[in-house]
Design a protein around this motif. Structure first.
Motif, PDB file in Angstrom:
ATOM      1  N   PHE A   1       0.846  -1.199   0.000  1.00 19.24           N
ATOM      2  CA  PHE A   1       0.000   0.000   0.000  1.00 19.24           C
ATOM      3  C   PHE A   1       0.880   1.248   0.000  1.00 19.24           C
ATOM      4  O   PHE A   1       1.783   1.376   0.829  1.00 19.24           O
ATOM      5  N   ASP A   2       0.620   2.166  -0.919  1.00 18.61           N
ATOM      6  CA  ASP A   2       1.369   3.419  -0.913  1.00 18.61           C
ATOM      7  C   ASP A   2       0.810   4.344   0.173  1.00 18.61           C
ATOM      8  O   ASP A   2      -0.166   4.006   0.863  1.00 18.61           O
ATOM      9  N   VAL A   3       1.418   5.496   0.327  1.00 11.98           N
ATOM     10  CA  VAL A   3       1.071   6.379   1.444  1.00 11.98           C
ATOM     11  C   VAL A   3      -0.388   6.828   1.379  1.00 11.98           C
ATOM     12  O   VAL A   3      -1.089   6.864   2.398  1.00 11.98           O
ATOM     13  N   SER A   4      -0.870   7.158   0.187  1.00 11.56           N
ATOM     14  CA  SER A   4      -2.255   7.612   0.080  1.00 11.56           C
ATOM     15  C   SER A   4      -3.224   6.502   0.462  1.00 11.56           C
ATOM     16  O   SER A   4      -4.243   6.745   1.120  1.00 11.56           O
ATOM     17  N   GLU A   5      -2.918   5.288   0.073  1.00 12.38           N
ATOM     18  CA  GLU A   5      -3.775   4.157   0.436  1.00 12.38           C
ATOM     19  C   GLU A   5      -3.719   3.869   1.927  1.00 12.38           C
ATOM     20  O   GLU A   5      -4.734   3.532   2.545  1.00 12.38           O
ATOM     21  N   GLN A   6      -2.543   4.011   2.503  1.00 10.13           N
ATOM     22  CA  GLN A   6      -2.417   3.810   3.952  1.00 10.13           C
ATOM     23  C   GLN A   6      -3.286   4.821   4.701  1.00 10.13           C
ATOM     24  O   GLN A   6      -3.981   4.461   5.658  1.00 10.13           O
ATOM     25  N   THR A   7      -3.239   6.065   4.265  1.00  9.56           N
ATOM     26  CA  THR A   7      -4.052   7.108   4.901  1.00  9.56           C
ATOM     27  C   THR A   7      -5.530   6.785   4.772  1.00  9.56           C
ATOM     28  O   THR A   7      -6.293   6.932   5.733  1.00  9.56           O
ATOM     29  N   PHE A   8      -5.917   6.322   3.590  1.00  7.20           N
ATOM     30  CA  PHE A   8      -7.320   5.944   3.366  1.00  7.20           C
ATOM     31  C   PHE A   8      -7.717   4.796   4.293  1.00  7.20           C
ATOM     32  O   PHE A   8      -8.796   4.819   4.905  1.00  7.20           O
ATOM     33  N   LEU A   9      -6.858   3.789   4.428  1.00  3.71           N
ATOM     34  CA  LEU A   9      -7.167   2.648   5.289  1.00  3.71           C
ATOM     35  C   LEU A   9      -7.288   3.061   6.743  1.00  3.71           C
ATOM     36  O   LEU A   9      -8.156   2.560   7.478  1.00  3.71           O
ATOM     37  N   VAL A  10      -6.427   3.968   7.190  1.00  2.51           N
ATOM     38  CA  VAL A  10      -6.517   4.445   8.575  1.00  2.51           C
ATOM     39  C   VAL A  10      -7.881   5.079   8.825  1.00  2.51           C
ATOM     40  O   VAL A  10      -8.515   4.845   9.869  1.00  2.51           O
ATOM     41  N   GLU A  11      -8.350   5.887   7.882  1.00  2.00           N
ATOM     42  CA  GLU A  11      -9.669   6.502   8.048  1.00  2.00           C
ATOM     43  C   GLU A  11     -10.769   5.443   8.072  1.00  2.00           C
ATOM     44  O   GLU A  11     -11.738   5.546   8.842  1.00  2.00           O
ATOM     45  N   GLU A  12     -10.643   4.423   7.240  1.00  2.00           N
ATOM     46  CA  GLU A  12     -11.616   3.334   7.240  1.00  2.00           C
ATOM     47  C   GLU A  12     -11.627   2.598   8.584  1.00  2.00           C
ATOM     48  O   GLU A  12     -12.694   2.250   9.115  1.00  2.00           O
ATOM     49  N   ILE A  13     -10.454   2.374   9.139  1.00  2.00           N
ATOM     50  CA  ILE A  13     -10.363   1.674  10.426  1.00  2.00           C
ATOM     51  C   ILE A  13     -10.900   2.551  11.553  1.00  2.00           C
ATOM     52  O   ILE A  13     -11.575   2.056  12.474  1.00  2.00           O
ATOM     53  N   ARG A  14     -10.647   3.845  11.483  1.00  2.61           N
ATOM     54  CA  ARG A  14     -11.213   4.740  12.497  1.00  2.61           C
ATOM     55  C   ARG A  14     -12.736   4.684  12.480  1.00  2.61           C
ATOM     56  O   ARG A  14     -13.380   4.714  13.532  1.00  2.61           O
ATOM     57  N   SER A  15     -13.322   4.569  11.289  1.00  7.72           N
ATOM     58  CA  SER A  15     -14.766   4.442  11.189  1.00  7.72           C
ATOM     59  C   SER A  15     -15.236   3.143  11.841  1.00  7.72           C
ATOM     60  O   SER A  15     -16.242   3.119  12.560  1.00  7.72           O
ATOM     61  N   CYS A  16     -14.493   2.062  11.619  1.00  7.00           N
ATOM     62  CA  CYS A  16     -14.828   0.788  12.270  1.00  7.00           C
ATOM     63  C   CYS A  16     -14.768   0.915  13.785  1.00  7.00           C
ATOM     64  O   CYS A  16     -15.639   0.400  14.504  1.00  7.00           O
ATOM     65  N   LEU A  17     -13.763   1.618  14.281  1.00  8.36           N
ATOM     66  CA  LEU A  17     -13.571   1.712  15.726  1.00  8.36           C
ATOM     67  C   LEU A  17     -14.582   2.636  16.392  1.00  8.36           C
ATOM     68  O   LEU A  17     -14.821   2.519  17.597  1.00  8.36           O
ATOM     69  N   ARG A  18     -15.160   3.535  15.627  1.00 11.89           N
ATOM     70  CA  ARG A  18     -16.248   4.334  16.195  1.00 11.89           C
ATOM     71  C   ARG A  18     -17.465   3.445  16.474  1.00 11.89           C
ATOM     72  O   ARG A  18     -18.225   3.678  17.422  1.00 11.89           O
ATOM     73  N   ALA A  19     -17.653   2.417  15.648  1.00  2.00           N
ATOM     74  CA  ALA A  19     -18.765   1.492  15.851  1.00  2.00           C
ATOM     75  C   ALA A  19     -18.433   0.423  16.883  1.00  2.00           C
ATOM     76  O   ALA A  19     -19.292   0.024  17.676  1.00  2.00           O
ATOM     77  N   ALA A  20     -17.193  -0.042  16.879  1.00  2.00           N
ATOM     78  CA  ALA A  20     -16.764  -1.116  17.782  1.00  2.00           C
ATOM     79  C   ALA A  20     -15.415  -0.715  18.389  1.00  2.00           C
ATOM     80  O   ALA A  20     -14.363  -1.070  17.858  1.00  2.00           O
ATOM     81  N   PRO A  21     -15.417   0.047  19.494  1.00  4.05           N
ATOM     82  CA  PRO A  21     -14.183   0.611  20.044  1.00  4.05           C
ATOM     83  C   PRO A  21     -13.152  -0.441  20.466  1.00  4.05           C
ATOM     84  O   PRO A  21     -13.493  -1.596  20.764  1.00  4.05           O
ATOM     85  N   LEU A  22     -11.905   0.006  20.475  1.00  2.00           N
ATOM     86  CA  LEU A  22     -10.826  -0.838  20.975  1.00  2.00           C
ATOM     87  C   LEU A  22     -11.098  -1.240  22.421  1.00  2.00           C
ATOM     88  O   LEU A  22     -11.635  -0.468  23.211  1.00  2.00           O
ATOM     89  N   PHE A  23     -10.687  -2.460  22.759  1.00  2.49           N
ATOM     90  CA  PHE A  23     -10.755  -2.918  24.143  1.00  2.49           C
ATOM     91  C   PHE A  23      -9.466  -3.672  24.457  1.00  2.49           C
ATOM     92  O   PHE A  23      -8.753  -4.102  23.548  1.00  2.49           O
ATOM     93  N   GLN A  24      -9.166  -3.812  25.728  1.00  2.00           N
ATOM     94  CA  GLN A  24      -7.952  -4.524  26.128  1.00  2.00           C
ATOM     95  C   GLN A  24      -8.325  -5.923  26.579  1.00  2.00           C
ATOM     96  O   GLN A  24      -8.942  -6.108  27.629  1.00  2.00           O
ATOM     97  N   PRO A  25      -7.964  -6.945  25.795  1.00  2.00           N
ATOM     98  CA  PRO A  25      -8.306  -8.310  26.173  1.00  2.00           C
ATOM     99  C   PRO A  25      -7.397  -8.823  27.291  1.00  2.00           C
ATOM    100  O   PRO A  25      -6.313  -8.289  27.535  1.00  2.00           O
ATOM    101  N   VAL A  26      -7.853  -9.865  27.956  1.00  2.00           N
ATOM    102  CA  VAL A  26      -7.033 -10.567  28.945  1.00  2.00           C
ATOM    103  C   VAL A  26      -6.913 -12.025  28.518  1.00  2.00           C
ATOM    104  O   VAL A  26      -7.767 -12.556  27.790  1.00  2.00           O
ATOM    105  N   THR A  27      -5.853 -12.686  28.943  1.00  2.39           N
ATOM    106  CA  THR A  27      -5.676 -14.105  28.659  1.00  2.39           C
ATOM    107  C   THR A  27      -6.615 -14.921  29.547  1.00  2.39           C
ATOM    108  O   THR A  27      -7.197 -14.388  30.507  1.00  2.39           O
TER     109      THR A  27
END
Length: 211
Positions: free
Chosen positions: A27-53
């Motif tokens: 992925f070139d830089v522009s695509e990486q930036t686009f993917l980051v925005e896509e992932i941020r949209s995913c995380l607004r719907a399903a936020p990061l959490f810290q799992p435990v073993t």
């Protein structure tokens, strides 16, 4: 993206290390930036959490998922679930990632999960196998975004000789065939080695077939 760029990319031969196919700079830089925005949209719907073993020890990565299933870990064990721990449905896998899967693995079944791992500068991932999927003959595709990470590749059993390589932002790793069952992990993250994420850190996306 221009189809000509797709053609050039698909002609590039990956680096093969122990059966792991590493596509440097997929992925070139522009695509990486686009993917980051896509992932941020995913995380607004399903936020990061810290799992435990299963033993109750917190992992150093924070995570979420997209797709029909998401991978979770808690005292009940490692498994896939159809909903985020909060009870909401996982968001859809971004189309650009599905396109990548089809480009690199045209005969594989479509992925049902995109695991989203976020690594702070002090995070790591111990040597492990991806073995919670029902069909381990299906590949895993890993996308690196942000700071560089030292990726260690081992064998299908614990121990023995390993090899390591620095994964950079935009790199893609395909785990297929014998490498699909090989132990692998992230030893460390090289802080401030990328400017993609304003606050630093690394995002790792892994596409998997679950059922």
């Amino acid at each position: 993206m221009p189809r000509g760029q797709d053609a050039l990319r698909l002609c590039a031969m990956p680096l093969n290390v122990r059966g792991f196919e590493i596509y440097s700079g997929y992925f070139d830089v522009s695509e990486q930036t686009f993917l980051v925005e896509e992932i941020r949209s995913c995380l607004r719907a399903a936020p990061l959490f810290q799992p435990v073993t299963p033993r109750g020890n917190p992992m150093s990565v924070r995570m979420s998922s997209a797709g029909q299933f998401g991978w979770v870990s808690d005292r009940q064990g490692y498994r896939y679930e159809p909903k985020h721990p909060s009870g909401v449905a996982w968001p859809a896998i971004p189309e650009r990632l599905l396109e990548t899967w089809r480009d690199l693995l045209p005969t594989a079944r479509p992925p049902e999960c995109c695991l989203i791992n976020w690594y702070a500068s002090d995070a790591k991932m111990g040597m492990h196998q991806d073995k919670d999927e029902a069909d381990m003959d299906q590949p895993v595709v890993s996308v690196s975004l942000g700071d560089e990470a030292l990726f260690r590749m081992g064998n299908q059993t614990k121990g023995g000789k390993t090899e390591s390589i620095w994964l950079r932002s935009g790199d893609v790793v395909v785990m297929n065939g014998p490498a699909r069952r090989a132990f692998h992990g992230i030893d460390r993250v090289r802080a401030n080695s990328s400017t993609l994420l304003p606050n630093g850190g690394r995002i790792n996306l892994t596409l998997r077939v679950v059922t």
